[in-house]
Design an enzyme around this catalytic site. Structure first.
Site, PDB file in Angstrom:
ATOM      1  N   ASP A  45       7.232   5.894  -7.581  1.00 21.01           N
ATOM      2  CA  ASP A  45       7.916   6.979  -8.306  1.00 21.01           C
ATOM      3  C   ASP A  45       7.884   6.716  -9.812  1.00 21.01           C
ATOM      4  OD1 ASP A  45       8.942   8.180  -5.759  1.00 21.01           O
ATOM      5  OD2 ASP A  45       9.893   6.226  -5.646  1.00 21.01           O
TER       6      ASP A  45
ATOM      7  N   HIS B 111      14.410   6.348  -2.690  1.00 21.04           N
ATOM      8  CA  HIS B 111      13.017   6.821  -2.678  1.00 21.04           C
ATOM      9  C   HIS B 111      12.972   8.040  -1.754  1.00 21.04           C
ATOM     10  CE1 HIS B 111       8.717   7.070  -2.506  1.00 21.04           C
ATOM     11  NE2 HIS B 111       8.711   6.852  -1.203  1.00 21.04           N
TER      12      HIS B 111
HETATM   13  P1  NAD Z   1      -0.217   4.261   8.778  1.00 21.49           P
HETATM   14  O1  NAD Z   1       0.250   5.033   9.961  1.00 21.49           O
HETATM   15  O2  NAD Z   1      -1.607   4.453   8.268  1.00 21.49           O
HETATM   16  O3  NAD Z   1      -0.058   2.703   9.081  1.00 21.49           O
HETATM   17  C1  NAD Z   1       1.110   2.165   9.600  1.00 21.49           C
HETATM   18  C2  NAD Z   1       0.727   0.967  10.430  1.00 21.49           C
HETATM   19  O4  NAD Z   1       1.932   0.328  10.841  1.00 21.49           O
HETATM   20  C3  NAD Z   1      -0.052   1.321  11.709  1.00 21.49           C
HETATM   21  O5  NAD Z   1      -1.221   0.536  11.799  1.00 21.49           O
HETATM   22  C4  NAD Z   1       0.944   1.010  12.804  1.00 21.49           C
HETATM   23  O6  NAD Z   1       0.320   0.562  14.012  1.00 21.49           O
HETATM   24  C5  NAD Z   1       1.750  -0.115  12.149  1.00 21.49           C
HETATM   25  N1  NAD Z   1       3.031  -0.394  12.782  1.00 21.49           N
HETATM   26  C6  NAD Z   1       3.865   0.455  13.422  1.00 21.49           C
HETATM   27  N2  NAD Z   1       4.918  -0.210  13.934  1.00 21.49           N
HETATM   28  C7  NAD Z   1       4.765  -1.506  13.579  1.00 21.49           C
HETATM   29  C8  NAD Z   1       5.518  -2.681  13.813  1.00 21.49           C
HETATM   30  N3  NAD Z   1       6.648  -2.656  14.524  1.00 21.49           N
HETATM   31  N4  NAD Z   1       5.057  -3.847  13.310  1.00 21.49           N
HETATM   32  C9  NAD Z   1       3.910  -3.889  12.610  1.00 21.49           C
HETATM   33  N5  NAD Z   1       3.138  -2.813  12.381  1.00 21.49           N
HETATM   34  C10 NAD Z   1       3.557  -1.636  12.847  1.00 21.49           C
HETATM   35  O7  NAD Z   1       0.867   4.490   7.634  1.00 21.49           O
HETATM   36  P2  NAD Z   1       0.745   4.184   6.063  1.00 21.49           P
HETATM   37  O8  NAD Z   1       0.176   5.396   5.410  1.00 21.49           O
HETATM   38  O9  NAD Z   1       0.111   2.867   5.840  1.00 21.49           O
HETATM   39  O10 NAD Z   1       2.304   4.166   5.666  1.00 21.49           O
HETATM   40  C11 NAD Z   1       3.155   3.139   6.104  1.00 21.49           C
HETATM   41  C12 NAD Z   1       4.598   3.436   5.699  1.00 21.49           C
HETATM   42  O11 NAD Z   1       4.728   3.412   4.281  1.00 21.49           O
HETATM   43  C13 NAD Z   1       5.125   4.809   6.131  1.00 21.49           C
HETATM   44  O12 NAD Z   1       6.462   4.677   6.595  1.00 21.49           O
HETATM   45  C14 NAD Z   1       5.090   5.616   4.849  1.00 21.49           C
HETATM   46  O13 NAD Z   1       6.004   6.690   4.866  1.00 21.49           O
HETATM   47  C15 NAD Z   1       5.494   4.554   3.862  1.00 21.49           C
HETATM   48  N6  NAD Z   1       5.204   4.826   2.439  1.00 21.49           N
HETATM   49  C16 NAD Z   1       6.139   4.433   1.528  1.00 21.49           C
HETATM   50  C17 NAD Z   1       5.916   4.635   0.172  1.00 21.49           C
HETATM   51  C18 NAD Z   1       6.933   4.221  -0.874  1.00 21.49           C
HETATM   52  O14 NAD Z   1       6.744   4.600  -2.032  1.00 21.49           O
HETATM   53  N7  NAD Z   1       7.978   3.493  -0.559  1.00 21.49           N
HETATM   54  C19 NAD Z   1       4.723   5.245  -0.245  1.00 21.49           C
HETATM   55  C20 NAD Z   1       3.780   5.629   0.718  1.00 21.49           C
HETATM   56  C21 NAD Z   1       4.046   5.423   2.071  1.00 21.49           C
HETATM   57  C1  LMR Z   2       5.360   8.836  -0.994  1.00 25.21           C
HETATM   58  O1  LMR Z   2       6.267   8.908  -1.836  1.00 25.21           O
HETATM   59  O2  LMR Z   2       4.208   9.248  -1.223  1.00 25.21           O
HETATM   60  C2  LMR Z   2       5.651   8.203   0.343  1.00 25.21           C
HETATM   61  O3  LMR Z   2       6.970   7.812   0.457  1.00 25.21           O
HETATM   62  C3  LMR Z   2       5.194   9.027   1.478  1.00 25.21           C
HETATM   63  C4  LMR Z   2       6.113  10.202   1.697  1.00 25.21           C
HETATM   64  O4  LMR Z   2       6.545  10.374   2.833  1.00 25.21           O
HETATM   65  O5  LMR Z   2       6.396  10.909   0.725  1.00 25.21           O
END
Ligand code: NAD
Ligand code: LMR
Length: 331
Positions: free
Chosen positions: A159, A187
């Site tokens: 952000d 967030h």
């Molecule tokens: P994705 O679905 O591509 O990958 C997630 C991975 O986590 C998968 O491979 C899945 O099998 C694995 N997983 C699920 N449960 C698990 C567990 N108990 N232990 C270990 N691994 C496990 O998703 P992504 O695009 O990589 O996003 C991951 C997370 O990050 C999501 O929750 C998304 O919303 C979050 N995210 C947060 C931010 C932020 O700014 N804070 C930004 C982007 C995404």
């Molecule tokens: C983001 O900010 O891009 C991530 O947290 C993914 C989402 O769910 O918005």
């Protein structure tokens, strides 16, 4: 060359990890003199995909990569780690709010907190990326009572990067010349991207962003909502949540936590001590500086009436999320 440190990435077969692993293994996070031994955690059905990621890491021939341990066992994954990137969780789909993920994801962070408590280094630095990141970080800390609360943080750096980039484009300067933008709170779409203390370098001189832009309606309106809704805009366009920019932000966060910020302010979700009248014991994003691996909230900022309302609204959401998460964890 230093001894290798053990670093875990969860969700290692997922989208964010696919960008993040290279950054960690190439030295962009812990520095060019620090070898890393990567622990890669994902769930059992993803072990085949993870094998492919391990092959690709080997094929990168990275001098700082001391070893790789792929596993589906949290206790193996967290053993002796100095840094933990907790990415693994379900991402949201179009039309969902991040808090809609709470029931599905919060249990993961309870279990991982327990495993960290048992086997990780007591000085491990934990960054929670998986959503809802702030509340997941709080739950993880709660179930890891032998590790200091200060060692659990949630990612709001994406952000911050978004906010900085919006302002740089508006002013017409390189992104590095915009400083002191703050992300307060959750967030989520209640976060408060705050440009009131921001400064920019224009024509060699540092000036306040409010003065340069001179448009209060924009700074309290379109600027705030664009940053609040940027995650949803990326999902609408890509049909998947942000990954490249999320991985970059995770690298920025952990690098600054390990290596320090000097006089830069960065935003991190940390367990609130009630600073700026925020609710205690929720993971709230504040402006911090980092020295010798310890973050400290920037003190003495003036909070306007507008800011007060924004800080309170996002704080209220965090208190509600916390209660919901505690209820889920009771089951
Ligand atoms: P994705 O679905 O591509 O990958 C997630 C991975 O986590 C998968 O491979 C899945 O099998 C694995 N997983 C699920 N449960 C698990 C567990 N108990 N232990 C270990 N691994 C496990 O998703 P992504 O695009 O990589 O996003 C991951 C997370 O990050 C999501 O929750 C998304 O919303 C979050 N995210 C947060 C931010 C932020 O700014 N804070 C930004 C982007 C995404
Ligand atoms: C983001 O900010 O891009 C991530 O947290 C993914 C989402 O769910 O918005």
């Amino acid at each position: 060359m230093a001894e290798p440190i053990r670093v875990v990435v969860t969700g290692a077969a997922g989208q964010i990890a696919y960008s993040l692993l290279y950054q960690i293994a190439s030295g962009a996070v812990f520095g060019p003199q620090q070898p890393v031994f990567l622990h890669l955690l994902d769930i059992a059905p993803m072990m085949g995909v993870l094998e492919g990621v391990v092959m690709e890491l080997a094929d990168c021939a990275l001098p700082l990569l001391a070893g790789v341990l792929p596993t589906a066992n949290p206790e193996e994954a967290f053993k002796d780690v100095a840094a933990a990137f907790l990415v693994g969780a379900m991402p949201r789909k179009e039309g969902m709010e991040r808090k809609d993920l709470l029931a599905a994801n919060v249990r993961i962070f309870k279990e991982q907190g327990q495993a960290l408590d048992k086997v990780a280094r007591k000085d491990v630095k934990v960054l929670v990326v998986g959503n809802p990141a702030n509340t997941n970080a709080l739950i993880c800390s709660k179930y890891a009572p032998s590790i200091p609360k200060e060692n659990f943080t949630a990612m709001t750096r994406l952000d911050q990067n978004r906010a900085q980039s919006q302002l740089a484009a508006k002013i017409g300067v390189p992104v590095k010349d915009v400083k002191r933008v703050i992300i307060w709170g959750n967030h989520s779409s209640t976060q408060f991207p705050d440009a009131s203390n921001a400064v920019a370098i224009v024509g060699g001189a540092q000036k306040s962003v409010s003065e340069i832009i001179n448009d209060d309606a924009y700074l309290k309106g379109a600027f705030v909502t664009t940053v609040q809704k940027r995650g949803a805009a990326v999902i609408a366009a890509r049909k998947m949540s942000s990954a490249l920019s999320a991985a970059k932000a995770a690298s920025d966060h952990m690098r600054d936590w390990f290596l320090g910020t000097e006089d830069r302010w960065v935003s991190m979700g940390v367990v609130s001590d009630g600073s700026y009248g925020t609710p205690r014991d929720v993971v709230y994003s504040f402006p911090v500086t980092v020295t010798n691996g310890k973050w400290k909230i920037v003190e003495g900022l003036t909070i306007s009436d507008f800011a007060r309302q924004m800080l309170d609204a996002t704080g209220k959401e965090l208190v509600e999320e916390k209660q919901e998460a505690l209820d889920v964890c009771k089951d």
